[in-house]
Design a protein around this motif. Structure first.
Motif, mmCIF file in Angstrom:
data_model
loop_
_atom_site.group_PDB
_atom_site.id
_atom_site.type_symbol
_atom_site.label_atom_id
_atom_site.label_comp_id
_atom_site.label_asym_id
_atom_site.label_seq_id
_atom_site.Cartn_x
_atom_site.Cartn_y
_atom_site.Cartn_z
ATOM 1 N N GLN A 1 -20.014 14.248 10.825
ATOM 2 C CA GLN A 1 -18.685 14.708 10.420
ATOM 3 C C GLN A 1 -18.793 15.563 9.174
ATOM 4 O O GLN A 1 -19.478 15.191 8.224
ATOM 5 C CB GLN A 1 -17.761 13.520 10.157
ATOM 6 N N GLU A 2 -18.113 16.702 9.211
ATOM 7 C CA GLU A 2 -18.029 17.558 8.031
ATOM 8 C C GLU A 2 -16.821 17.111 7.224
ATOM 9 O O GLU A 2 -15.690 17.184 7.697
ATOM 10 C CB GLU A 2 -17.883 19.026 8.436
ATOM 11 N N THR A 3 -17.077 16.602 6.031
ATOM 12 C CA THR A 3 -16.014 15.970 5.259
ATOM 13 C C THR A 3 -15.877 16.571 3.864
ATOM 14 O O THR A 3 -16.796 17.224 3.368
ATOM 15 C CB THR A 3 -16.275 14.459 5.123
ATOM 16 N N VAL A 4 -14.718 16.328 3.273
ATOM 17 C CA VAL A 4 -14.444 16.694 1.885
ATOM 18 C C VAL A 4 -13.894 15.451 1.194
ATOM 19 O O VAL A 4 -12.992 14.794 1.714
ATOM 20 C CB VAL A 4 -13.422 17.843 1.787
ATOM 21 N N SER A 5 -14.455 15.122 0.038
ATOM 22 C CA SER A 5 -13.977 13.975 -0.730
ATOM 23 C C SER A 5 -13.069 14.448 -1.855
ATOM 24 O O SER A 5 -13.321 15.490 -2.472
ATOM 25 C CB SER A 5 -15.159 13.179 -1.300
ATOM 26 N N ALA A 6 -12.016 13.681 -2.098
ATOM 27 C CA ALA A 6 -11.060 14.039 -3.146
ATOM 28 C C ALA A 6 -10.375 12.770 -3.624
ATOM 29 O O ALA A 6 -10.625 11.671 -3.105
ATOM 30 C CB ALA A 6 -10.028 15.043 -2.617
ATOM 31 N N VAL A 7 -9.554 12.919 -4.623
ATOM 32 C CA VAL A 7 -8.730 11.810 -5.108
ATOM 33 C C VAL A 7 -7.267 12.246 -5.023
ATOM 34 O O VAL A 7 -6.946 13.427 -5.177
ATOM 35 C CB VAL A 7 -9.092 11.401 -6.543
ATOM 36 N N GLY A 8 -6.401 11.295 -4.748
ATOM 37 C CA GLY A 8 -4.986 11.629 -4.593
ATOM 38 C C GLY A 8 -4.086 10.523 -5.090
ATOM 39 O O GLY A 8 -4.542 9.464 -5.551
ATOM 40 N N THR A 9 -2.792 10.760 -4.977
ATOM 41 C CA THR A 9 -1.764 9.826 -5.427
ATOM 42 C C THR A 9 -0.775 9.597 -4.300
ATOM 43 O O THR A 9 -0.384 10.539 -3.605
ATOM 44 C CB THR A 9 -1.032 10.381 -6.660
ATOM 45 N N THR A 10 -0.362 8.351 -4.113
ATOM 46 C CA THR A 10 0.593 8.037 -3.056
ATOM 47 C C THR A 10 2.012 8.364 -3.504
ATOM 48 O O THR A 10 2.371 8.206 -4.666
ATOM 49 C CB THR A 10 0.514 6.555 -2.678
ATOM 50 N N LEU A 11 2.800 8.815 -2.541
ATOM 51 C CA LEU A 11 4.212 9.108 -2.752
ATOM 52 C C LEU A 11 4.992 8.524 -1.585
ATOM 53 O O LEU A 11 4.509 8.496 -0.455
ATOM 54 C CB LEU A 11 4.464 10.619 -2.822
ATOM 55 N N ALA A 12 6.201 8.068 -1.856
ATOM 56 C CA ALA A 12 7.074 7.641 -0.762
ATOM 57 C C ALA A 12 7.511 8.866 0.030
ATOM 58 O O ALA A 12 7.643 9.966 -0.521
ATOM 59 C CB ALA A 12 8.293 6.909 -1.314
ATOM 60 N N ARG A 13 7.734 8.662 1.327
ATOM 61 C CA ARG A 13 8.192 9.796 2.137
ATOM 62 C C ARG A 13 9.517 10.327 1.610
ATOM 63 O O ARG A 13 9.728 11.539 1.537
ATOM 64 C CB ARG A 13 8.330 9.377 3.607
ATOM 65 N N GLU A 14 10.400 9.424 1.226
ATOM 66 C CA GLU A 14 11.648 9.779 0.545
ATOM 67 C C GLU A 14 11.803 8.836 -0.637
ATOM 68 O O GLU A 14 11.562 7.628 -0.510
ATOM 69 C CB GLU A 14 12.861 9.647 1.482
ATOM 70 N N SER A 15 12.188 9.370 -1.785
ATOM 71 C CA SER A 15 12.306 8.547 -2.986
ATOM 72 C C SER A 15 13.386 9.108 -3.893
ATOM 73 O O SER A 15 13.386 10.313 -4.177
ATOM 74 C CB SER A 15 10.964 8.507 -3.729
ATOM 75 N N VAL A 16 14.322 8.249 -4.330
ATOM 76 C CA VAL A 16 15.394 8.690 -5.214
ATOM 77 C C VAL A 16 15.683 7.613 -6.250
ATOM 78 O O VAL A 16 15.402 6.429 -6.046
ATOM 79 C CB VAL A 16 16.704 9.003 -4.451
ATOM 80 N N ASP A 17 16.238 8.064 -7.361
ATOM 81 C CA ASP A 17 16.853 7.150 -8.325
ATOM 82 C C ASP A 17 18.330 7.019 -7.970
ATOM 83 O O ASP A 17 19.024 8.034 -7.828
ATOM 84 C CB ASP A 17 16.714 7.689 -9.747
ATOM 85 N N ILE A 18 18.791 5.811 -7.794
ATOM 86 C CA ILE A 18 20.205 5.581 -7.530
ATOM 87 C C ILE A 18 20.943 5.617 -8.872
ATOM 88 O O ILE A 18 20.667 4.810 -9.762
ATOM 89 C CB ILE A 18 20.430 4.227 -6.831
#
Length: 362
Positions: free
Chosen positions: A56-73
């Motif tokens: 497999q030709e791969t690329v390694s990276a680092v990331g951050t999770t996000l909610a698909r939708e996110s709001v402050d009420i």
């Protein structure tokens, strides 16, 4: 003086003797190697057959999770919290009431507006009936129609003020911690809680621009987090950024992962492995078989007891093996031990397991 000449003669004889002994020793110890290199003897080697495998030709990276939708009420209007209709961490549906502000004044204003509207409607209807008998002018009818329309608008405004006192979920999601308590007075814009759609979690990461031609939606992605050391999360690329960062020379990539069990939360640090492509019948050889000279790589292929040096085009490296793009076919035997004494075209003797063990011991 005579003594000096005698000593010089002895020294010369000693030098000649040492030189002759050294030459004879080199002939005895190196004769086998040189003779093998010239074809005078077989060089003992160990070989391994190149095998076919998946790369497999791969690329390694680092990331951050996000909610698909996110709001402050937040509160849109000022008021006092009269009711809280959810529990922290509760899953709610779009349109569910989360908070209610005190609305006694707004309810009274709405009832007043409705009463005025109903009165205006009754007057307008009577005027229309009288107009049929020509008892009122058309101008009066039109004036009453305009009054009715204005009162209907006032009802709509009063009703919207009542609606503003009820703070609802804009989409399906999970509520966060409350920032206010029952009875608290809030101003417009005050954050009350958070709402996140965690059924699907996004992971944002950056990929160097040299891989840009291979990036496309649908590529598989694997991600890990230190909180779940033994677990790998599988997702896919959803979208690729339209710009390359001029500082990092990287493009932003966004992937999505199903999160049915809720393990992933927004803000988590993820190590990402992006799979750009897969070759199912790649040729793999041990790293020990490679001989590197500058920018070039070689290996010795054994056929009919002779070693042939071949130039290689090397691909991916993984777990002690190297992918060979050009130069060796699957099944060919390559030398992995005894390379130091080999020359192109040399005669070789392939050692069996017992010979290999003995050579390793020596």
């Amino acid at each position: 003086m005579r003594v000096i000449y005698q000593l010089a003669g002895v020294a010369a004889i000693a030098v000649v003797g040492v030189t002759g002994w050294t030459w004879l020793n080199l002939q005895q110890t190196g004769g086998d190697s040189a003779g093998a290199a010239r074809g005078g003897g077989a060089v003992p080697v160990e070989v391994v057959a190149a095998r076919a495998g998946v790369v497999q030709e791969t690329v390694s990276a680092v990331g951050t999770t996000l909610a698909r939708e996110s709001v402050d009420i937040v509160a849109e209007v000022a008021g006092r919290i009269a009711a809280i209709r959810f529990e922290e961490g509760q899953r709610v549906s779009s349109g569910d009431v989360l908070f209610e502000l005190d609305q006694s004044r707004e309810d009274a204003e709405l009832r007043e507006a409705i009463a005025q509207r109903d009165d205006a409607r009754a007057k307008y209807q009577r005027a229309r009936a009288l107009r049929e008998d020509d008892n009122v002018s058309q101008a009066q009818v039109e004036e009453l129609a305009a009054l009715l329309e204005a009162n209907e608008a006032r009802v709509a405004v009063a009703r919207s003020r009542v609606v503003d006192r009820q703070i609802r979920a804009p989409f399906d999601g999970v509520t966060g911690l409350r920032d206010v308590s029952l009875g608290a007075y809030v101003a417009p814009g005050t954050r009350l809680t958070t709402l996140d759609d965690l059924a699907v979690v996004r992971v944002d990461f950056a990929v160097p621009e040299r891989f840009l031609a291979s990036l496309q939606p649908g590529l598989p992605v694997e991600a890990r987090n230190v909180a779940y050391r033994e677990q790998s999360f599988g997702g896919e690329v959803i979208r690729v950024g339209t710009r390359v960062d001029p500082v990092t020379r990287a493009v932003r990539v966004q992937s999505e992962f199903d999160n049915d069990h809720g393990e992933l939360r927004p803000g988590m640090f993820m190590t990402v492995r992006l799979i750009l492509g897969q070759r199912d019948n790649a040729v793999l050889v041990p790293e020990e078989a490679l001989v590197t000279q500058g920018e070039f790589s070689f290996a010795f292929v054994v056929s009919e007891d002779r070693a042939r040096r071949v130039e290689l085009v090397v691909g991916q490296r993984r777990g002690g093996e190297v992918e060979i793009l050009e130069g060796i076919d699957s099944g060919q035997k390559v030398v992995v031990a005894g390379l130091q004494r080999l020359r192109d075209g040399a005669t070789v003797r392939v050692l069996d397991s017992s010979d290999s063990s003995a050579m390793a011991v020596r």
